[in-house]
Design a protein around this motif. Structure first.
Motif, PDB file in Angstrom:
ATOM      1  N   PRO A  92      80.186 -23.377  65.473  1.00  0.00           N
ATOM      2  CA  PRO A  92      79.105 -24.375  65.563  1.00  0.00           C
ATOM      3  C   PRO A  92      79.524 -25.664  66.237  1.00  0.00           C
ATOM      4  O   PRO A  92      78.689 -26.361  66.812  1.00  0.00           O
ATOM      5  CB  PRO A  92      78.723 -24.608  64.096  1.00  0.00           C
ATOM      6  N   ASN A  93      80.817 -26.009  66.185  1.00  0.00           N
ATOM      7  CA  ASN A  93      81.256 -27.282  66.768  1.00  0.00           C
ATOM      8  C   ASN A  93      81.291 -27.241  68.287  1.00  0.00           C
ATOM      9  O   ASN A  93      81.273 -28.293  68.933  1.00  0.00           O
ATOM     10  CB  ASN A  93      82.639 -27.641  66.233  1.00  0.00           C
ATOM     11  N   GLN A  94      81.374 -26.043  68.879  1.00  0.00           N
ATOM     12  CA  GLN A  94      81.485 -25.935  70.330  1.00  0.00           C
ATOM     13  C   GLN A  94      80.199 -25.440  70.978  1.00  0.00           C
ATOM     14  O   GLN A  94      79.740 -25.994  71.968  1.00  0.00           O
ATOM     15  CB  GLN A  94      82.644 -24.997  70.688  1.00  0.00           C
ATOM     16  N   SER A  95      79.622 -24.367  70.456  1.00  0.00           N
ATOM     17  CA  SER A  95      78.399 -23.821  71.044  1.00  0.00           C
ATOM     18  C   SER A  95      77.644 -23.048  69.978  1.00  0.00           C
ATOM     19  O   SER A  95      78.158 -22.787  68.889  1.00  0.00           O
ATOM     20  CB  SER A  95      78.733 -22.911  72.229  1.00  0.00           C
ATOM     21  N   ASP A  96      76.402 -22.678  70.336  1.00  0.00           N
ATOM     22  CA  ASP A  96      75.559 -21.897  69.433  1.00  0.00           C
ATOM     23  C   ASP A  96      75.550 -20.417  69.796  1.00  0.00           C
ATOM     24  O   ASP A  96      74.683 -19.670  69.361  1.00  0.00           O
ATOM     25  CB  ASP A  96      74.122 -22.431  69.471  1.00  0.00           C
ATOM     26  N   LYS A  97      76.511 -19.983  70.577  1.00  0.00           N
ATOM     27  CA  LYS A  97      76.578 -18.584  70.986  1.00  0.00           C
ATOM     28  C   LYS A  97      77.136 -17.745  69.840  1.00  0.00           C
ATOM     29  O   LYS A  97      78.179 -18.060  69.283  1.00  0.00           O
ATOM     30  CB  LYS A  97      77.452 -18.435  72.220  1.00  0.00           C
ATOM     31  N   ILE A  98      76.435 -16.672  69.513  1.00  0.00           N
ATOM     32  CA  ILE A  98      76.837 -15.773  68.438  1.00  0.00           C
ATOM     33  C   ILE A  98      77.507 -14.559  69.061  1.00  0.00           C
ATOM     34  O   ILE A  98      76.922 -13.884  69.923  1.00  0.00           O
ATOM     35  CB  ILE A  98      75.637 -15.367  67.582  1.00  0.00           C
ATOM     36  N   VAL A  99      78.729 -14.286  68.645  1.00  0.00           N
ATOM     37  CA  VAL A  99      79.516 -13.176  69.186  1.00  0.00           C
ATOM     38  C   VAL A  99      79.593 -12.077  68.130  1.00  0.00           C
ATOM     39  O   VAL A  99      79.906 -12.343  66.965  1.00  0.00           O
ATOM     40  CB  VAL A  99      80.930 -13.648  69.579  1.00  0.00           C
ATOM     41  N   THR A 100      79.328 -10.852  68.555  1.00  0.00           N
ATOM     42  CA  THR A 100      79.449  -9.697  67.666  1.00  0.00           C
ATOM     43  C   THR A 100      80.899  -9.245  67.649  1.00  0.00           C
ATOM     44  O   THR A 100      81.435  -8.768  68.663  1.00  0.00           O
ATOM     45  CB  THR A 100      78.537  -8.559  68.122  1.00  0.00           C
ATOM     46  N   VAL A 101      81.552  -9.405  66.530  1.00  0.00           N
ATOM     47  CA  VAL A 101      82.958  -9.036  66.400  1.00  0.00           C
ATOM     48  C   VAL A 101      83.107  -7.554  66.089  1.00  0.00           C
ATOM     49  O   VAL A 101      83.969  -6.866  66.643  1.00  0.00           O
ATOM     50  CB  VAL A 101      83.628  -9.886  65.302  1.00  0.00           C
ATOM     51  N   LEU A 102      82.262  -7.046  65.203  1.00  0.00           N
ATOM     52  CA  LEU A 102      82.362  -5.649  64.775  1.00  0.00           C
ATOM     53  C   LEU A 102      80.954  -5.117  64.580  1.00  0.00           C
ATOM     54  O   LEU A 102      80.104  -5.783  63.989  1.00  0.00           O
ATOM     55  CB  LEU A 102      83.158  -5.545  63.459  1.00  0.00           C
ATOM     56  N   ASP A 103      80.713  -3.925  65.106  1.00  0.00           N
ATOM     57  CA  ASP A 103      79.397  -3.286  64.974  1.00  0.00           C
ATOM     58  C   ASP A 103      79.635  -1.833  64.599  1.00  0.00           C
ATOM     59  O   ASP A 103      79.876  -0.980  65.459  1.00  0.00           O
ATOM     60  CB  ASP A 103      78.607  -3.406  66.269  1.00  0.00           C
ATOM     61  N   VAL A 104      79.600  -1.566  63.312  1.00  0.00           N
ATOM     62  CA  VAL A 104      79.860  -0.225  62.800  1.00  0.00           C
ATOM     63  C   VAL A 104      78.557   0.350  62.273  1.00  0.00           C
ATOM     64  O   VAL A 104      77.897  -0.282  61.443  1.00  0.00           O
ATOM     65  CB  VAL A 104      80.922  -0.247  61.679  1.00  0.00           C
ATOM     66  N   PRO A 105      78.133   1.522  62.729  1.00  0.00           N
ATOM     67  CA  PRO A 105      76.902   2.117  62.201  1.00  0.00           C
ATOM     68  C   PRO A 105      77.025   2.398  60.707  1.00  0.00           C
ATOM     69  O   PRO A 105      78.119   2.619  60.178  1.00  0.00           O
ATOM     70  CB  PRO A 105      76.745   3.408  63.010  1.00  0.00           C
ATOM     71  N   SER A 106      75.899   2.389  60.041  1.00  0.00           N
ATOM     72  CA  SER A 106      75.884   2.652  58.612  1.00  0.00           C
ATOM     73  C   SER A 106      75.919   4.142  58.350  1.00  0.00           C
ATOM     74  O   SER A 106      75.576   4.956  59.204  1.00  0.00           O
ATOM     75  CB  SER A 106      74.629   2.041  57.984  1.00  0.00           C
TER      76      SER A 106
END
Length: 1662
Positions: free
Chosen positions: A361-375
């Motif tokens: 939040p201190n640098q930008s509002d870009k949201i990065v997906t770190v992990l995307d594991v299907p359920s």
């Protein structure tokens, strides 16, 4: 086991969102199966730590110091503490938890860990993980606790979040003793209101006792006592509270609490207060937060980060109780947890669907997906047999994923269906996937990033559990629970065609293949149950042998797809014990027996030529070793057939050698708590294994490491894999291009289903004529299913082929059948028109007798089934009827019934009564005997008292007292039972019921009185009922007579026929008449035979009676009687003579005339007699009707009297029941008082014991404080001594040098201040933590800082280095002493605070004891007051109760009972005074009326005077103009009007002329102005061109003037100001003079006007 080799985890995949924590600023950890995964957020690299125990329970981490801890999943679990990144075990904590831990947390303020155990102890423990010892523990404190969080500002505070509660635990320290003390946070109710705590009812005795007695506490009413009484009562008697879901500590040691209902709370643990920051139910609530349930909270510099239901994250700014949304982030999916990194730079968001997001939040509002594991859980994982060695995994949700050998995800494909099995082809780069719907899907894996579905085939209607390729890649075999094994061609060039199938005995439990490189056969082993419906284990092994060649053609497969017997060799074997899993080796079978928990090896016989395929060979295990502790287990052979892998529900992976199964190596891959291992598979080189968990959502890649002599087998496995790869390379290169060229499934592929024929639409008709049915009607029965399998399609194709082959024959047969059907239908139509005697039954036209019999048998079976069901239902209803009849009818001594009046709807019911039980009779007898003894004793005491009293009372006074007693008995006894004569002599007086036993006895006696009243009334009721029956019999007799009279009189009017209703004869409800049954009665064969016998007997009786001519003649001539009765006179007729009918009157003879006269006389006499008889009958009928009416009316009067008696009995019964209710209530209330007394005594004992414990503990700690204080004083004295001895230590040094050294001796480094200034961190909790209590390593940091002060450059000039070294040693000793003093002072302060808190607790316990004692004393007083102040029932007549009844029940608490005469005297006096008052009020009213009338007349006259005066004044003040005066004075008015008209015309003419002149002048002026405007415009244009130069010149001159003439301007301004003031003064003088002139002029005008316009009243004088 270690000497063989070992297994190590290479990587692991899966994410369950169980918990995720930061271990440093850039790394997070989360549990995955039995491992802890570490994920670097920047590099996305992953590392794995295997649990040293069994599985992973709960995980926690502290990113500030890199410590993480987790618990294992087993009985008596341990907690393992590790340090990151070394992954080194720091300690193992063994506590007293028996089953599991529910929560763990690490402290930022030291080496402390908090844990909460589950059942049965629920203990919250705080550990020192460095020493592996518990600091303090509190058993039975962790009920429903799901999260523990240390206060980052103070490790002595620990918050426990429960499913419905919130508790802050304070750790109180005293030297080496630590104690946990709770502060329970009372959360608001679900509507946001604060629930008041239950306060015990005060028991103060008042003069006026409440109507319903004292109010008792809920625990006393319920009869609860014990430790959990208060908690149970609180749950039952308070409103539902908010459900906390997330907590977050603040920098001020407060708590933010998020609730599932959408509330946000602020909790102050010090004051135990709660503030509602956000209430979603209020009208001014923020709309964006209304739907949020605050699942996650975290604190930062800008405010509070909150997540809720939606995929939205809010940054909230909180000021006081005001909330503002500062920033909002929108995510792709819902978020369930949020946390900050230790440096508060990275915000981590996680969801329960397998996604982890990162945000700075201190640098930008870009949201990065770190992990995307299907359920979803993994079903299976396998390696594709390629050079790249790609791993394929599939989840139960249908998500197929591809991984590299290092665990990097390459691509994925969603199959959109539930998956049950997986297998990878060895000759092509594709995978076969089995689904729950029975399909086999073929997925192309050539492009790893984009796998695609290229083919599918539907084989089963049940899930496909088994998919197996043979080692060479000839066939793909499938198995399910329907006893069919399908063989598919594994080559893509053959389009994965289904070769055929074979049936095995029972569902398939396990399937494996064996095909050597040089072998020409593929052997298949199937483990079967042997019978349908058994799917758990089996003991039947079926070995199938298939040739390794092309099996297409009719010689190999029949028309239905079944493999031919000469192609498929089948061998059947039976084992002694049922098996769960098996795998086929080289001439041997490895199996797992779950019943014995052993691994078994069976040797297959080699010579099977003489054994048929149906013969079963018995096998016995050649070797048997111990299996998995927790089964069932599954087995897999390595590709080179030398290693056997087994996995079970215990989560263990074991590798054995096939030659000797005794030794094995094992690895805990998954936890047994979540189902263990589902599947296992080898790579081609047999050195890597893949395992998937059952429900833990993970799969593990494990490497096999062999040691010593067994390492050579690794080389052998590698050599085998390379040789197989080269052997299959040609086929691989041939089939892969074909696979690549296949189109993606669904693009132009057929659906496999056909629409139903149009001819089937006619089947929707509701009825079909039996004579018009054809083959289209029967075609509905054979309609194919909408989703047919391969086998069903094959069978349909075979049927279609047969239809095409024999089409001509079938056509001829259909034609013949149609002709035959038409003939039969024609015959049936003709049969319908025949007479009944000639008509045939419909079944006689049936030609297919066998089909008819089959249908009859089927119908009979269905009828039998339905009949059995109906009989069972009837039996159940009969049983229920018998139970109800026995309980509600047979058990009644007096059955309930009613009597209804004859001429109205009035009805009187009796009292149903049950027979008294022996216990009730015995209890009544006991009470009566007891009362006899009491009354006898009372009589003796009264007689003795009468002898002592004086005999002065006269007999008249005694009689008067008896009369008063009799008159007041009904009012005093409280019921009318005595007046009705049903009172019992044993009844207690209402004023003498003092004890509970007396009240209980009174209840029994009153119940007996009620029973007697009901019994007496029932006797009267039965008499009236019998009377009605008699009246009914009489009415029926009269009606029978009246009916005969009406028959004689030939009257047809309806006769009133009374009868008993169902309420009067309730027995009729228990029996069912045949007329009530509407359905046709079913007769059993026995009943039918009996009915036939009765009919035959009746026929024989009639036949035996015969035809008697004498009887027939008697009936015809005299109606069957020999005498003529008087009643038949009306029917008599005298026949006329025969000649009357044959001859006319003129031809009669004298004799005939004489006979005719006699006939007329007899006819006249008969008519008179008939009329007399008719009148007699009518009179008799009227008498009978009148008699019936009188009797029934009299009975109705009797019934009315009975009803009046019933009303009186009801009154008496209700009165007695009301007395019983009061008595029962008093008994219950006394019991509640007793319960309350016991509860208070229990609390008192408990509180006293608690106070004693506190006192002993306080005394012990006070002694410890005194001892420690002495130690502290000694250390302080030693420290002061070091200060005093400083100069003595340096006596050999000059004084000025000693003074300089003394200053340095007092100098200290500022460690905390320096660290705070140099550390520039964004952590909102960092600064406060540093300014907190003394850290454990403060001494070492101080010594490090002292080393800088001891440096030689800090030495004074000219000082000897030896002296400086000696000085440094002395100063270091002084610093150590000061640190000891500080530590001792802090410890002493903690001990004193601890003792003070114990003193406060002791005072609170003392106050609690005092309160309980006071409450107990108050309860005793109130109990005595309640027992002595009795409640009695008094009967008052209607109108004698002068009390307002606003409520349902009147409150007689403040009422007074007075005599009637007193009230009547008061009423008489009140009426007299009222009449006097009314008379005086009438007189005053009349007098007042006269006064008001005079006042009105006076007021009217006064107003008339004022009106006349005002009119006179108006007339006097009226002003007249000259015209008006002229008008009044002159009489010639016409000349005057004409003169005025002429003047006006001249005026108009002049004004028009003037207007024209003015208009011309204005026009000329406008033209002139236009010309001037044109000239001005030209000048303006010239000026505008010169304006810039002029402006520049003006600006230059302005600057010059301003610079030169500043003082001159000031003087000019002063002069200008002076002139303005002077001008203002002159203007004011001028205005004043003009005002005076104007006033003078106005006065002159007024004078002139008065002169010109005289007043009207002045004209009268002229």
């Amino acid at each position: 086991m270690d000497d063989i080799g070992g297994l190590e985890v290479r990587w692991i995949q899966g994410f369950t969102n169980k918990s995720i924590e930061f271990v440093d600023n850039k790394t997070v950890c989360y549990p995955c199966g039995s491992h802890v995964c570490f994920l670097n957020l920047e590099t996305k690299t992953q590392s794995v730590l295997q649990s040293p125990g069994r599985g992973i329970g709960v995980l926690t981490a502290n990113g500030n110091n890199g410590i993480f801890a987790f618990s294992e999943q087993k009985l008596s679990p341990s907690i393992f503490v590790y340090i990151f990144p070394e992954s080194q075990l720091k300690n193992e904590l063994k506590g007293k938890a028996q089953l599991d831990y529910t929560s763990l947390t690490l402290s930022d303020g030291g080496p402390y860990l908090g844990s909460c155990s589950s059942l049965p102890d629920h203990t919250i423990t705080v550990w020192d993980w460095e020493k592996a010892v518990p600091i303090c523990a509190q058993p039975q404190a962790g009920h429903n606790v799901i999260s523990l969080v240390f206060n980052p500002m103070n490790w002595l505070q620990l918050c426990a979040l429960g499913t419905t509660s919130l508790t802050v635990w304070n750790i109180e320290k005293s030297a080496r003793l630590n104690v946990l003390k709770p502060s329970v946070i009372e959360l608001p109710a679900t509507d946001g209101s604060f629930v008041e705590k239950l306060v015990p009812t005060s028991h103060t005795v008042s003069d006026k006792l409440p109507y319903f007695g004292p109010e008792m506490a809920p625990s006393a009413i319920c009869g609860l006592m014990g430790e959990r009484t208060e908690s149970i009562v609180t749950k039952l008697c308070t409103k539902a509270r908010l459900t906390p879901t997330a907590i977050c500590w603040t920098a001020t040691s407060e708590l933010y609490v998020g609730c599932a209902e959408g509330f946000l709370l602020l909790v102050d643990p010090e004051n135990v207060s709660v503030t509602v920051l956000f209430n979603p139910t209020t009208a001014d609530a923020i709309p964006e937060l209304r739907e949020s349930n605050f699942k996650g909270l975290t604190f930062n510099n800008n405010g509070l980060i909150a997540v809720g239901k939606e995929s939205v994250v809010h940054c909230l700014q909180i000021k006081g109780t005001q909330i503002d949304i500062k920033k909002t982030w929108q995510l792709e999916g819902p978020v369930t947890a949020v946390m900050y990194s230790p440096d508060y730079e990275t915000l981590l968001l996680s969801s329960n669907t397998g996604q982890i997001y990162m945000l700075n939040p201190n640098q930008s509002d870009k949201i990065v997906t770190v992990l995307d594991v299907p359920s979803g859980n993994f079903v299976a994982a396998a390696f594709s047999q390629t050079e790249k060695n790609i791993c394929v995994s599939v989840r139960d949700s249908g998500e197929l994923q591809l991984w590299t050998a290092d665990g990097i995800n390459l691509g994925s494909l969603s199959l959109q269906t539930e998956v049950t099995s997986l297998a990878c082809c060895p000759i092509a780069q594709y995978a076969a996937v089995g689904t729950a719907s029975g399909n086999v899907l073929f997925v192309d894996l050539y492009r790893e990033q984009q796998p695609r579905l290229v083919h599918q085939v539907h084989l089963y209607h049940s899930p496909v559990h088994h998919l197996v390729f043979d080692q060479i890649g000839h066939y793909l075999l499938t198995g399910a629970s329907d006893s069919h094994i399908y063989v598919l061609d594994a080559k893509p060039s053959k389009r994965f065609s289904v070769i055929g199938y074979t049936a095995v005995p029972g569902p398939v439990l396990s399937l494996s293949t064996q095909c050597m490189r040089d072998s020409e056969q593929v052997k298949v082993l199937a483990l079967c149950t042997g019978q349908e419906g058994k799917n758990h284990d089996g003991n039947l092994l079926t070995v199938l042998s298939l040739p390794a060649r092309d099996l297409t053609g009719p010689a190999c497969v029949d028309r239905h797809g079944c493999l031919s017997a000469h192609i498929l060799e089948v061998s059947r074997y039976e084992v002694p014990h049922p098996l769960k899993s098996c795998v086929l080796g080289v001439s041997e079978v490895f199996a797992y027996c779950h019943k014995k928990k052993t691994l078994q090896r069976f040797q297959l016989p080699q010579d099977t030529d003489g054994v048929s395929g149906q013969q079963v060979v018995q096998l016995k295990p050649e070797q048997e070793v111990r299996g998995h502790p927790l089964g069932p287990a599954s087995l897999v052979l390595s590709p080179h057939q030398l290693w056997l892998a087994s996995v079970g529900r215990d989560g263990l992976l074991r590798i054995r050698e096939t030659a000797s199964m005794e030794r094995y190596i094992e690895l805990q891959c998954h936890s047994c708590r979540v189902g263990g291992v589902r599947s296992v598979s080898f790579t081609a080189d047999s050195q890597t294994l893949l395992t998937t968990g059952v429900t833990d959502g993970s799969f593990v890649c494990t490497s096999l490491r062999m040691k010593g002599l067994d390492a050579g087998k690794v080389n052998e496995a590698t050599h085998y894999s390379q040789s197989m790869f080269h052997f299959l390379m040609h086929t691989f290169k041939k089939e892969n291009p074909v696979l690549k060229g296949l189109s993606e499934w669904g693009q132009g592929s057929p659906t496999g289903t056909e629409k139903p024929e149009e001819s089937q639409a006619s089947a929707a008709e509701e009825t079909v004529d039996v004579t018009e049915q054809d083959e289209s009607y029967n075609s509905l029965l054979s309609a194919p299913p909408s989703h047919s399998t391969w086998l069903e399609s094959r069978r349909e194709a075979a049927v279609k082929e047969e239809n095409e082959q024999y089409s001509e024959t079938k056509k001829n047969l259909k034609k013949t059948i149609k002709e035959l059907r038409d003939t039969i239908q024609k015959m049936m139509r003709e049969n319908e028109n025949l007479p009944d005697i000639e008509r045939l039954e419909q079944q006689e036209f049936n030609l297919d007798v066998e089909e008819q019999r089959r249908l009859e048998v089927m119908v009979e079976q269905e009828v039998t089934r339905v009949r059995n069901e109906i009989q069972l239902e009837i039996l159940a209803k009969c049983y229920l009827r018998d139970v109800l009849k026995r309980e509600c009818w047979d058990s009644m001594k007096v059955k309930g019934k009613a009597i209804k009046a004859f001429h109205s709807e009035h009805e009187v019911k009796n009292y149903p009564l049950k027979e008294r039980t022996e216990k009730e009779v015995e209890e009544l007898r006991r009470v009566q005997n007891m009362r006899k003894f009491e009354m006898a004793a009372c009589t003796v005491s009264k007689q003795s008292n009468l002898k002592k009293c004086s005999d002065t009372t006269s007999a008249k006074e005694e009689e008067q007292e008896d009369e008063d007693h009799e008159s007041g008995s009904a009012a005093v006894t409280g019921s009318f039972s005595t007046q009705l004569g049903y009172s019992s002599p044993y009844i207690y007086d209402q004023f003498s019921l003092q004890t509970t036993e007396q009240r209980i006895n009174q209840i029994i006696l009153l119940q007996d009185v009620i029973y007697c009243i009901k019994t007496a009334f029932n006797a009267d009721f039965e008499a009236v009922h019998r009377q009605k029956l008699q009246e009914l019999n009489r009415v029926r007799e009269r009606n029978r007579h009246i009916r005969g009279i009406k028959l004689e009189l030939d009257l047809n009017d309806r006769l009133w026929e009374p009868s008993l209703t169902t309420n009067e004869q309730p027995e009729r409800l228990l029996t069912v008449d045949d007329s009530e049954i509407k359905a046709e009665k079913y007769l059993t064969p026995e009943q039918k035979e009996e009915e036939e016998k009765k009919k035959l007997e009746e026929q024989r009786r009639l036949a035996a009676k015969g035809d008697s001519f004498r009887d027939r003649a008697l009936d015809d001539m005299m109606d069957g009687v020999l005498e003529v009765k008087k009643e038949d006179i009306l029917k008599m007729e005298i026949p006329p003579p025969e000649f009357v009918l044959t001859k006319p009157g003129i031809n009669w003879s004298e004799e005939e005339k004489k006979v005719y006269k006699e006939y007329e006389k007899k006819s006249k006499d008969l008519i008179e007699e008939k009329e007399t008889h008719r009148k007699t009958l009518e009179t008799e009928m009227k008498k009978l009707l009148a008699s019936t009416k009188d009797a029934t009316v009299k009975f109705d009067e009797t019934l009315t009297k009975l009803f009046e008696k019933k009303v009186k009995c009801e009154m008496a019964i209700y009165q007695e029941e009301l007395k019983i209710t009061y008595l029962i209530y008093s008994v219950l209330l006394e019991e509640e008082m007793r319960n309350r007394e016991l509860e208070l005594k229990f609390k008192l004992e408990k509180t006293v014991a608690h106070k004693d414990e506190i006192g002993e503990e306080m005394k012990k700690h006070e002694e410890e404080v005194e001892l420690f204080h002495e130690t502290y004083d000694r250390v302080v004295a030693e420290d002061k001594a070091l200060d005093k001895e400083f100069r003595k230590e340096f006596f050999d040094i000059p004084t000025h040098v000693v003074d300089q050294l003394y200053k340095l001796f007092k100098r200290r480094p500022r460690v905390q201040k320096m660290r705070t200034q140099t550390d520039n961190n964004s952590n909102p909790l960092k600064e406060q933590r540093l300014c907190g209590s003394l850290a454990p390593d403060s001494l070492s940091k101080m010594l490090q800082a002292m080393e800088e002060l001891d440096a030689p450059e800090n030495m004074p000039e000219g000082l000897n280095p030896s002296i400086w070294e000696r000085f440094c040693v002395v100063r270091r000793t002084k610093v150590d002493s000061e640190q000891k003093v500080k530590v001792k002072a802090l410890t002493l302060a903690e001990m004193q605070a601890f003792v003070q808190r114990r003193r406060d607790e002791d005072k609170a316990a003392q106050q609690e004891i005092k309160n309980i004692s006071n409450e107990l004393e108050s309860l005793h007083k109130e109990k005595n007051h309640f027992l002595t102040d009795l409640m009695v029932q008094v009967i008052l007549k209607q109108g004698q109760v002068e009390l307002s009844t606003t409520d349902l029940t009147a409150d007689y608490t403040d009422s007074v009972l007075t005599h009637r005469s007193v009230v009547e005297d008061f009423n008489r006096i009140i009426r007299t005074l009222g009449e006097q008052k009314i008379a005086s009020m009438v007189e005053c009213k009349d007098f007042r009326k006269g006064i008001i009338q005079l006042q009105w007349e006076h007021k009217m006259m006064r107003m008339q005077i004022e009106d006349l005066n005002s009119k006179a004044r108006d007339i006097q003040m009226l002003r007249l103009t000259e015209d008006q005066q002229d008008y009044l004075n002159k009489t010639d008015r016409d000349s005057r009007v004409s003169k005025q008209v002429s003047i006006l015309e001249k005026t108009i003419t002049f004004q028009e002329k003037t207007h024209q002149q003015s208009l011309q002048h204005r026009i000329k002026k406008i033209e002139k102005l236009n010309r001037q405007a044109a000239r001005k415009a030209k000048k303006n244009t010239t000026v505008e061109q010169q304006l810039p130069d002029v402006q520049v010149t003006v600006a230059e001159r302005r600057h010059v003037c301003e610079a030169i003439d500043a003082e001159e301007n000031q003087a000019a301004l002063k002069e200008e100001r002076y002139q303005e003031i002077l001008q203002k003064r002159n203007l004011e003088d001028l205005a004043r003079a003009q005002a005076e002139d104007l006033a003078f002029l106005w006065a002159e005008v007024e004078r002139l006007r008065m002169k010109n316009f005289p007043l009207l009243h002045q004209l009268n004088h002229y």
